[in-house]
Scaffold this motif. Structure first.
Motif, PDB file in Angstrom:
ATOM      1  N   ARG A 190      -0.690   4.278 -17.190  1.00 16.10           N
ATOM      2  CA  ARG A 190      -0.645   2.939 -16.591  1.00 16.10           C
ATOM      3  C   ARG A 190       0.680   2.708 -15.873  1.00 16.10           C
ATOM      4  NH1 ARG A 190      -2.081  -1.523 -20.935  1.00 16.10           N
ATOM      5  NH2 ARG A 190      -1.547  -2.825 -19.130  1.00 16.10           N
ATOM      6  N   PHE A 191       1.761   3.142 -16.481  1.00 17.01           N
ATOM      7  CA  PHE A 191       3.066   2.961 -15.854  1.00 17.01           C
ATOM      8  C   PHE A 191       3.218   3.855 -14.622  1.00 17.01           C
ATOM      9  CE2 PHE A 191       4.315   0.430 -19.425  1.00 17.01           C
ATOM     10  CZ  PHE A 191       5.387  -0.332 -18.966  1.00 17.01           C
ATOM     11  N   ALA A 192       2.678   5.043 -14.686  1.00 16.74           N
ATOM     12  CA  ALA A 192       2.755   5.934 -13.527  1.00 16.74           C
ATOM     13  C   ALA A 192       1.995   5.353 -12.344  1.00 16.74           C
ATOM     14  CB  ALA A 192       2.212   7.312 -13.887  1.00 16.74           C
ATOM     15  N   GLU A 193       0.900   4.662 -12.613  1.00 16.63           N
ATOM     16  CA  GLU A 193       0.136   4.018 -11.540  1.00 16.63           C
ATOM     17  C   GLU A 193       0.890   2.820 -10.979  1.00 16.63           C
ATOM     18  OE1 GLU A 193      -4.289   1.990 -10.797  1.00 16.63           O
ATOM     19  OE2 GLU A 193      -3.750   2.790 -12.772  1.00 16.63           O
ATOM     20  N   ARG A 194       1.525   2.054 -11.860  1.00 17.12           N
ATOM     21  CA  ARG A 194       2.256   0.863 -11.411  1.00 17.12           C
ATOM     22  C   ARG A 194       3.584   1.231 -10.744  1.00 17.12           C
ATOM     23  NH1 ARG A 194       5.169  -1.963  -9.498  1.00 17.12           N
ATOM     24  NH2 ARG A 194       5.818  -4.115  -9.978  1.00 17.12           N
ATOM     25  N   PHE A 195       4.251   2.271 -11.242  1.00 12.72           N
ATOM     26  CA  PHE A 195       5.570   2.652 -10.731  1.00 12.72           C
ATOM     27  C   PHE A 195       5.565   4.109 -10.262  1.00 12.72           C
ATOM     28  CE2 PHE A 195       6.441  -0.745 -13.840  1.00 12.72           C
ATOM     29  CZ  PHE A 195       7.172  -1.633 -13.058  1.00 12.72           C
ATOM     30  N   PRO A 196       4.801   4.427  -9.230  1.00 19.20           N
ATOM     31  CA  PRO A 196       4.783   5.808  -8.733  1.00 19.20           C
ATOM     32  C   PRO A 196       6.161   6.198  -8.203  1.00 19.20           C
ATOM     33  CG  PRO A 196       3.727   4.328  -7.173  1.00 19.20           C
ATOM     34  CD  PRO A 196       3.975   3.530  -8.411  1.00 19.20           C
ATOM     35  N   GLY A 197       6.563   7.418  -8.502  1.00 18.45           N
ATOM     36  CA  GLY A 197       7.886   7.862  -8.103  1.00 18.45           C
ATOM     37  C   GLY A 197       8.968   7.519  -9.105  1.00 18.45           C
ATOM     38  N   VAL A 198       8.648   6.619 -10.033  1.00 21.13           N
ATOM     39  CA  VAL A 198       9.587   6.264 -11.093  1.00 21.13           C
ATOM     40  C   VAL A 198       9.140   6.888 -12.411  1.00 21.13           C
ATOM     41  CG1 VAL A 198      10.634   4.367 -12.406  1.00 21.13           C
ATOM     42  CG2 VAL A 198      10.180   4.095  -9.960  1.00 21.13           C
ATOM     43  N   VAL A 199       7.847   6.770 -12.686  1.00 20.29           N
ATOM     44  CA  VAL A 199       7.266   7.370 -13.891  1.00 20.29           C
ATOM     45  C   VAL A 199       6.363   8.519 -13.445  1.00 20.29           C
ATOM     46  CG1 VAL A 199       5.795   6.998 -15.908  1.00 20.29           C
ATOM     47  CG2 VAL A 199       7.357   5.189 -15.142  1.00 20.29           C
TER      48      VAL A 199
END
Length: 261
Positions: A190-199
């Motif tokens: 979920r975090f990777a989808e919301r914060f691509p390039g960060v997570v």
């Protein structure tokens, strides 16, 4: 940012200069007994309410605003994204804010001098936002982080004060860091989808909430150079800060506190 000050055993990390005095508290210098020893600021953990009240007084005394204790705002934190606003000195308006935050708020924006705001933590990320005409105190656990509560508070602060987002300074306090916070596969996705390039997705399920908060603040227009994160770890520095995870769920709460002069 890590400027530590000491008064009567209370240790604060922050600044008392400028129009806004603010600090993150450490866990020593209070009157609470184990397992809440000693500067526990949370009333919901099973500690003696009288001890918590004295600890809060000690914090305001160390910050130089003990006389504002009667105006202290401490919201009921519910891991949401509601931002309450303190803007009017009218007593009825202040009572309305107190009722509002009692129902639940995880960020408070304040543009009114003489009203201190305190939020409590034991692994979640404290965020303090300041500008010339106001401040915000933010509680950002994983739910608040994925909802962008720090960015939302920055937008509200800008709106309430007329400040440009680039004028806002952000300070990230002690929290469980990305090297220590392992989460489920579902949550990291979920975090990777919301914060691509960060997570990034991969074998590791370690989640860096502070990096996500910095990204969200950037989306709100807060300059990266105005975001201060001294990488204070509640787990690694458990002698300085409370950690729910490191102490198996039985511990006190340190705080993030601010007041306009």
């Amino acid at each position: 940012m890590e400027r530590r000050t000491y008064k009567n055993g209370v240790t604060l990390v922050g600044s008392s200069e400028g129009p806004v005095a603010f600090a993150f508290t450490e866990r020593t210098g209070g009157v609470s007994h184990p397992p809440f020893s000693s500067l526990n600021l949370g009333t919901h953990v099973g500690d003696d309410p009288a001890a918590v009240g004295e600890n809060r007084r000690l914090v305001l005394e160390a910050l130089g605003c003990e006389d504002a204790l009667c105006h202290l705002i401490v919201p009921n934190q519910v891991h949401g994204d509601h931002v309450a606003v303190v803007r009017s000195p009218d007593e009825e308006a202040l009572d309305a804010v107190r009722a509002e935050v009692a129902d639940g708020a995880d960020a408070v924006v304040c543009t009114l001098p003489g009203v201190p705001v305190l939020l409590c933590f034991a692994d979640c990320v404290p965020v303090l936002l300041t500008c010339e005409r106001g401040f915000a105190v933010v509680h950002s656990g994983w739910k608040g982080t994925i909802a962008g509560i720090a960015a939302k508070a920055a937008r509200v602060l800008a709106q309430e004060t007329g400040a440009a987002p680039r004028e806002i300074r952000a300070y990230i306090g002690p929290h469980i860091t990305g090297a220590e916070y392992e989460v489920s596969t579902e949550l990291i996705e979920r975090f990777a989808e919301r914060f691509p390039g960060v997570v990034a997705l991969g074998p590791s399920r370690l989640l860096d909430l502070a990096a996500c908060i910095r990204a969200a603040l950037g989306e709100a227009g807060v300059s990266a150079e105005n975001v201060c994160d001294p990488d204070l770890s509640t787990v690694r520095e458990n002698d300085r800060f409370f950690s729910y995870r490191a102490e198996n769920g039985r511990c006190g709460r340190h705080g993030a506190v601010a007041i306009m002069r």
